[in-house]
Design an enzyme around this catalytic site. Structure first.
Site, PDB file in Angstrom:
ATOM      1  CD  GLU A 248     -23.002  12.460 -37.312  1.00 17.66           C
ATOM      2  OE1 GLU A 248     -23.265  11.606 -36.430  1.00 17.66           O
ATOM      3  OE2 GLU A 248     -23.261  13.671 -37.189  1.00 17.66           O
TER       4      GLU A 248
ATOM      5  CD  GLU B  65     -28.079  12.470 -35.678  1.00 14.59           C
ATOM      6  OE1 GLU B  65     -28.301  12.533 -34.455  1.00 14.59           O
ATOM      7  OE2 GLU B  65     -27.412  11.556 -36.181  1.00 14.59           O
TER       8      GLU B  65
END
Ligand code: BG6
Length: 464
Positions: free
Chosen positions: A367, A168
């Site tokens: 995730e 991220e």
């Protein structure tokens, strides 16, 4: 009649973690400080209940037992991150032998237990010395990151066959340079954009080094948190707001990392506000030539937007919020503890977009998960009865299944997370694990969802 949700053979069932969030031993065996160790020392009150990253879930000392537990609950794959400040304290120079031993042991232990290791090189944890010289604003830090990445490939690449350059990467830019939830905790859109660009470049630099080593049967990718931008309505003003949010928060990484090029509309937008980052033609060439082999998709929540209700304050701070307002959709389902909407179909929309607009590149859900506060209240017979988590996973898996049936090239599903871990700023407020952790005794106990996950992996799916 019950419907069967079977997943492709060899599907990856597992979970993701990161070094700062599970290892602990923050100043042991020569580890250097990262931004979190440092920031916590400066302002411990910013962290939930004043709990810092020094001990967390003590994986550094308990990894052998933890990996056994992973196996027990059905993991065939596991993503962890290497701590740059543990491996190379200070960010440049000597490699820390104790850290090499630790990561070697973790990798070997995973392999001995039949669990494929996926290693992330950077999960929000800049060595503080590197941040002090500018973090990813600095070209020197990019070089140092590249060398750190190369060291990792050389040390562990014989056994780690799946690499992730960044987890991220937009989050440290947003958190650190716009919205006050990461260090250096400043508000400066121009710097945030430069950090985003430089991180894309750093990822390409690492990929370039990786390719030079020609390691057999090995792939390198990136993990992006893709938040579909849904407009309030089909009114052109709402559509425009959603398009800009998508350009800024998704396509700013997805396009250069997968296609090697920035969307023209994004470049035009930034140019018109005099906010283009500084770059060279060589940078663009490097990005073009070093796209990812595969994509990790983190999905937690959608983004709902509408056209702005009011003109932005002309004397205020220029931020992405100049272009759209958040749309609070009536009836949206929330995870109240984290304040995130639960919208399972988002996972499907992301994957269809990747199929249709990004060459159906190989991907996996890296995730997805649900953090809940005060889970002790659900203990019955000594076990946390987290039916809500099972429902959350099932809901997402149904849409994931549909995406795969419709041709999306998805290799696996990883939950956040294996065990309860330390969140950035939120510390141990919300618990995410399939396994609970008592943070005073470090005792691990499998939750109901952990047993359910084991069956899920064993059957390579579920029926309902
Ligand atoms: C992801 C991050 O964005 O969300 C993880 O990769 C993080 O590091 C997870 O823990 C859950 O968010 P949070 O803030 O509740 O821990």
């Amino acid at each position: 009649m019950a419907k069967e949700y079977k997943f492709p053979e060899g599907f990856w069932w597992g979970s993701a973690t990161s070094a700062t969030q599970i290892e602990g031993a923050a100043s042991e065996d020569g580890k250097g400080m990262n931004v979190w160790d440092y920031w916590y020392k400066q302002v411990p009150n910013r962290f939930f209940n004043g709990v810092g990253p020094d001990v967390t879930s003590d994986f550094y000392h308990r990894y052998k037992d933890d990996i056994k537990l992973m196996k027990e609950i059905g993991h065939n794959s596991f993503r962890f991150s290497i701590s740059w400040s543990r491996l190379i304290p200070g960010g440049v120079g000597e490699v820390n032998k104790k850290a090499v031993d630790f990561y070697n042991d973790v990798i070997n232990e995973l392999l001995e237990n039949g669990i494929m290791p996926i290693a992330t090189l950077f999960h929000f944890d800049m060595p503080i010395e590197m941040q002090h010289i500018g973090g990813f604003e600095s070209r020197q830090v990019l070089e140092n990151y590249k060398n750190y990445a190369k060291t990792c490939f050389e040390l562990f690449g014989d056994r780690v066959k799946r690499w992730i350059t960044f987890n991220e990467p937009i989050v440290p830019a947003e958190g650190g340079y716009l919205y006050n939830f990461h260090y250096p905790d400043i508000v400066d859109f121009k710097k945030a954009i430069q950090v985003c660009f430089n991180t894309v470049l750093a990822s390409a630099m690492a990929i370039n080094e990786f390719k030079k080593l020609e390691i057999k049967d090995s792939k390198i990718g990136i993990v992006l948190n893709l938040t579909p931008s849904y407009p309030r309505s089909n009114h052109p003003a709402d559509l425009k707001a959603a398009e800009i949010a998508d350009l800024l928060f998704n396509r700013s990484f997805l396009d250069p990392c997968v296609k090697g090029e920035y969307p023209e509309k994004l470049v035009e937008l930034l140019k018109s506000y005099n906010h283009l980052p500084v770059y060279t033609e060589d940078d663009l060439e490097l990005i073009k030539n070093n796209t990812v082999d595969y994509l990790g998709v983190n999905y937690y929540q959608p983004r709902r937007v509408k056209a702005k209700e009011n003109m932005p304050n002309p004397y205020g701070v220029f931020t992405p919020d100049w272009f759209f307002d958040e749309y609070v959709m009536p009836g949206r389902r929330m995870n109240p503890y984290r304040g995130w909407e639960i919208y399972e179909k988002g996972i499907y929309d992301i994957l269809i977009n990747v199929r249709d607009n990004y060459g159906n590149i190989e991907s996996y859900i890296s995730e997805n998960g649900m953090g809940v506060e005060g889970e002790e209240r659900f203990i019955k017979d000594g076990i946390i009865q987290d039916d809500y988590r099972i429902e959350f996973i099932k809901g997402h898996l149904k849409w994931l299944h549909k995406a795969i049936e419709e041709g999306c090239n998805v290799k696996g599903y990883h939950l956040w997370s294996f065990m309860d871990n330390w969140s950035f700023l939120n510390a141990y407020k919300n618990r995410y694990g399939l396994v609970s952790v008592d943070i005073t005794t470090q005792k691990r106990t499998i939750k109901k969802s952990g047993y359910w996950f084991k069956e899920l992996a064993r059957n390579n799916g579920f029926s309902e």
